[in-house]
Write an enzyme that holds these catalytic residues in place. Structure first.
Site, PDB file in Angstrom:
ATOM      1  N   GLY A 244       0.765  -1.244   0.000  1.00 18.95           N
ATOM      2  CA  GLY A 244       0.000   0.000   0.000  1.00 18.95           C
ATOM      3  C   GLY A 244       0.789   1.282   0.000  1.00 18.95           C
ATOM      4  N   PRO A 282       4.512  -5.282  -0.544  1.00 17.25           N
ATOM      5  CA  PRO A 282       4.512  -4.078  -1.375  1.00 17.25           C
ATOM      6  C   PRO A 282       4.449  -4.394  -2.864  1.00 17.25           C
ATOM      7  CG  PRO A 282       6.731  -4.511  -0.572  1.00 17.25           C
ATOM      8  CD  PRO A 282       5.852  -5.585   0.003  1.00 17.25           C
ATOM      9  N   GLY A 283       3.730  -3.599  -3.585  1.00 19.04           N
ATOM     10  CA  GLY A 283       3.675  -3.735  -5.041  1.00 19.04           C
ATOM     11  C   GLY A 283       4.197  -2.453  -5.671  1.00 19.04           C
ATOM     12  N   ARG A 284       3.336  -1.438  -5.662  1.00 17.30           N
ATOM     13  CA  ARG A 284       3.650  -0.171  -6.328  1.00 17.30           C
ATOM     14  C   ARG A 284       4.998   0.418  -5.886  1.00 17.30           C
ATOM     15  NH1 ARG A 284      -0.669   3.251  -7.912  1.00 17.30           N
ATOM     16  NH2 ARG A 284      -1.875   2.145  -6.330  1.00 17.30           N
ATOM     17  N   ARG A 320      -4.594   3.584 -16.106  1.00 19.83           N
ATOM     18  CA  ARG A 320      -4.836   4.279 -14.839  1.00 19.83           C
ATOM     19  C   ARG A 320      -5.511   5.643 -15.009  1.00 19.83           C
ATOM     20  NH1 ARG A 320      -1.513   5.659 -11.508  1.00 19.83           N
ATOM     21  NH2 ARG A 320      -2.644   4.912  -9.690  1.00 19.83           N
ATOM     22  N   TYR A 324      -8.973   5.588 -13.125  1.00 14.55           N
ATOM     23  CA  TYR A 324      -8.988   6.249 -11.802  1.00 14.55           C
ATOM     24  C   TYR A 324      -8.809   7.764 -11.896  1.00 14.55           C
ATOM     25  CZ  TYR A 324      -7.293   1.501 -10.701  1.00 14.55           C
ATOM     26  OH  TYR A 324      -7.101   0.154 -10.623  1.00 14.55           O
ATOM     27  N   CYS A 350     -11.065   4.389 -29.803  1.00 15.22           N
ATOM     28  CA  CYS A 350     -12.318   5.070 -30.122  1.00 15.22           C
ATOM     29  C   CYS A 350     -13.171   5.268 -28.868  1.00 15.22           C
ATOM     30  CB  CYS A 350     -13.075   4.275 -31.176  1.00 15.22           C
ATOM     31  SG  CYS A 350     -12.030   3.989 -32.590  1.00 15.22           S
ATOM     32  N   GLU A 351     -12.673   6.033 -27.934  1.00  9.42           N
ATOM     33  CA  GLU A 351     -13.403   6.378 -26.716  1.00  9.42           C
ATOM     34  C   GLU A 351     -12.882   7.726 -26.253  1.00  9.42           C
ATOM     35  OE1 GLU A 351     -14.862   4.139 -23.941  1.00  9.42           O
ATOM     36  OE2 GLU A 351     -14.533   2.181 -24.858  1.00  9.42           O
ATOM     37  N   TYR A 378       1.031  -1.303 -12.128  1.00  9.38           N
ATOM     38  CA  TYR A 378      -0.377  -1.273 -12.533  1.00  9.38           C
ATOM     39  C   TYR A 378      -0.554  -0.628 -13.908  1.00  9.38           C
ATOM     40  CZ  TYR A 378      -0.881  -2.517  -7.656  1.00  9.38           C
ATOM     41  OH  TYR A 378      -0.753  -3.140  -6.451  1.00  9.38           O
TER      42      TYR A 378
HETATM   43  N1  LLP Z   1      -1.592  -6.979  -0.915  1.00  6.52           N
HETATM   44  C1  LLP Z   1      -2.877  -7.049  -1.277  1.00  6.52           C
HETATM   45  C2  LLP Z   1      -3.746  -8.044  -0.622  1.00  6.52           C
HETATM   46  C3  LLP Z   1      -3.394  -6.203  -2.258  1.00  6.52           C
HETATM   47  O1  LLP Z   1      -4.671  -6.263  -2.585  1.00  6.52           O
HETATM   48  C4  LLP Z   1      -2.532  -5.248  -2.879  1.00  6.52           C
HETATM   49  C5  LLP Z   1      -3.029  -4.346  -3.926  1.00  6.52           C
HETATM   50  C6  LLP Z   1      -1.181  -5.219  -2.481  1.00  6.52           C
HETATM   51  C7  LLP Z   1      -0.744  -6.093  -1.491  1.00  6.52           C
HETATM   52  C8  LLP Z   1      -0.181  -4.270  -3.091  1.00  6.52           C
HETATM   53  O2  LLP Z   1      -0.516  -2.947  -2.857  1.00  6.52           O
HETATM   54  P1  LLP Z   1       0.492  -1.777  -3.311  1.00  6.52           P
HETATM   55  O3  LLP Z   1       1.742  -1.894  -2.457  1.00  6.52           O
HETATM   56  O4  LLP Z   1       0.798  -1.961  -4.723  1.00  6.52           O
HETATM   57  O5  LLP Z   1      -0.259  -0.541  -3.048  1.00  6.52           O
HETATM   58  N2  LLP Z   1      -4.699  -0.832  -9.835  1.00  6.52           N
HETATM   59  C9  LLP Z   1      -4.634   0.147  -8.764  1.00  6.52           C
HETATM   60  C10 LLP Z   1      -4.048  -0.435  -7.497  1.00  6.52           C
HETATM   61  C11 LLP Z   1      -4.781  -1.656  -6.993  1.00  6.52           C
HETATM   62  C12 LLP Z   1      -4.174  -2.264  -5.756  1.00  6.52           C
HETATM   63  C13 LLP Z   1      -4.808  -3.577  -5.421  1.00  6.52           C
HETATM   64  N3  LLP Z   1      -4.239  -4.291  -4.313  1.00  6.52           N
HETATM   65  C14 LLP Z   1      -3.862   1.368  -9.277  1.00  6.52           C
HETATM   66  O6  LLP Z   1      -3.461   1.387 -10.430  1.00  6.52           O
HETATM   67  O7  LLP Z   1      -3.679   2.324  -8.540  1.00  6.52           O
END
Ligand code: LLP
Length: 424
Positions: A244, A282-284, A320, A324, A350-351, A378
């Site tokens: 997150g 962590p992802g993002r 994105r 969003y 075409c949108e 993402y």
């Molecule tokens: N763990 C779980 C259970 C999750 O659902 C997520 C993200 C993460 C970890 C990783 O979160 P991060 O560190 O990346 O914030 N597509 C959206 C973001 C969707 C996030 C979904 N869950 C965007 O482009 O902003």
């Protein structure tokens, strides 16, 4: 000119570089639209978490939904990370990239029996279970297979992550996790089920979080629960604090990963939980600032009301902004000595929703290259084939080396697996 985001994406003179590779050169060599990633930026981001956790039993499980391209996963395997997966497809990708199943946590509200079976067979570290119904199914699948599913309950701490409603997940109204007030009961139920071994607890409250306080609030709620659960004689070995952490797209100032982790560890220690294994997902924050999307300007279309800059990347490549209303930086790969013009940067789809940026001041001509910044997370992983557009190619850069890590998708690949009806 200093850019928001990663120090690995920067101008040298009037030319934009990722590490030691010029984006214009890469665009000529590999074509556009083109995703380009800095391997050093990814490793530095992982290291920030790891350094703060040094000396503790811990695991960084990269949330691969952010970017699941094999070479990206391989980079995190090499960095010693595990993975947070949410589907059978992600499991196969992680394995193909060389992941150790014992470092994989399986999250998600809708795991199927088939996905559970496969994850049990390869021996994932833990299932992050999101409901009682899922727990019962997992128990039955594991028992039938003669295996034990290690389980952590994802609890919903009911805190506001103060982010976009689509990516806020820890509030009561969200579909995620087991309600805080039901958690003790569900843990007791889990402990009594065959084929289930309770090993931990986890929570994830949302994405693109730019303050430490929601994490600390969620942590306190989770620790309250750990204490309540353990009062019933159960043992929770690990605490998984989810992902997150936000990144800088424009002027956001999220805490640095090491500072955030240090603050959380201080609270964990202060409450006497310092002996537990700590997981993050962590992802993002591991990949977001490491990537850019390079696109060629096709046409400039001046208008009375709005000027348009039509580029060869579109919402199918990078969704994105359309989905969003996300603001992502867009800059020229070569700076021109000309007055900038305010325009909307749009794609060929075409949108009207097909835009990458609105009201951007850019000095560009047809044939120039633009870069969408902070596009490592993402973006490619959410790409589609809408308008029968093949997905972009991807390149990984390390120093002055650049490797093609995904071929551009060809038209014939778009209908592979489709079948015409028999001729009448
Ligand atoms: N763990 C779980 C259970 C999750 O659902 C997520 C993200 C993460 C970890 C990783 O979160 P991060 O560190 O990346 O914030 N597509 C959206 C973001 C969707 C996030 C979904 N869950 C965007 O482009 O902003």
């Amino acid at each position: 000119m200093t850019l928001p985001g990663s120090p690995h994406v920067a101008y040298r003179g009037d030319t934009l570089y990722v590490e030691d590779c010029s984006l214009v050169d890469l665009a000529r060599r590999f074509g556009t639209p083109l995703y380009v990633y800095s391997r050093s930026a990814m490793l530095a981001a992982a290291n920030a978490y790891q350094r703060a956790l040094a000396g503790r039993d811990h695991l960084i499980c990269y949330a691969m939904k952010a970017n699941s391209t094999l070479a990206v996963l391989q980079t995190f395997v090499d960095a010693g990370c595990g993975f947070d997966i949410v589907s059978g497809g992600e499991l196969e990708r992680a394995l193909a990239a060389g992941a150790d199943p014992d470092k994989v946590v399986f999250s998600g509200v809708g795991k199927t029996r088939a996905e559970m079976s496969r994850a049990l067979a390869v021996g994932v570290m833990c299932f992050n279970v999101e409901s009682e119904a899922e727990l019962d199914v997992l128990s039955s699948v594991a028992s039938k297979a003669g295996r034990t599913a290690r389980v952590s309950l994802r609890v919903n701490p009911d805190v506001d992550a103060k982010t976009h409603p689509y990516i806020s997940t820890g509030l009561k109204g969200n579909k995620f996790g087991v309600a805080h007030e039901r958690a003790v009961e569900v843990y007791r139920h889990a402990a009594a089920l065959p084929g289930i071994e309770v090993v931990g607890i986890d929570c994830h409250i949302g994405s693109q979080i730019t303050e430490a306080s929601p994490y600390l609030d969620a942590l306190d709620r989770v620790l309250d629960l750990v204490e309540a659960v353990e009062a019933h004689g159960l043992r929770l070995h690990h605490l998984d604090l989810g992902g997150g952490l936000g990144i800088t797209y424009t002027d956001e100032q999220p805490p640095a990963a090491d500072a955030l982790v240090a603050a959380l560890l201080a609270r964990i220690d202060a409450r006497g939980h310092g002996h537990r294994k700590i997981l993050f997902e962590p992802g993002r924050s591991l990949v977001g600032n490491a990537g850019v999307l390079v696109s060629e300007v096709l046409y400039l279309k001046p208008g009375d009301h709005t000027n348009f800059c039509v580029v060869d990347a579109a919402m199918n490549d990078l969704m994105r902004p359309a989905m969003y209303q996300a603001w992502m930086g867009i800059v020229a790969c070569t700076l021109r000595d000309a007055p900038p013009v305010v325009c909307d940067v749009v794609g060929p789809i075409c949108e009207s929703g097909d835009w990458l940026g609105r009201d951007r001041a850019l000095a560009v001509q047809a044939g120039d290259m633009l870069a969408v910044l902070s596009a490592g997370a993402y973006c490619m992983s959410m790409a589609s084939n809408y308008n029968s557009r093949g997905r972009a190619a991807e390149v990984m850069v390390s120093g002055d080396q650049a490797w093609l890590i995904r071929d551009r998708e060809l038209p014939a690949e778009l209908f592979r697996g489709e079948h015409l009806l028999p001729k009448a």
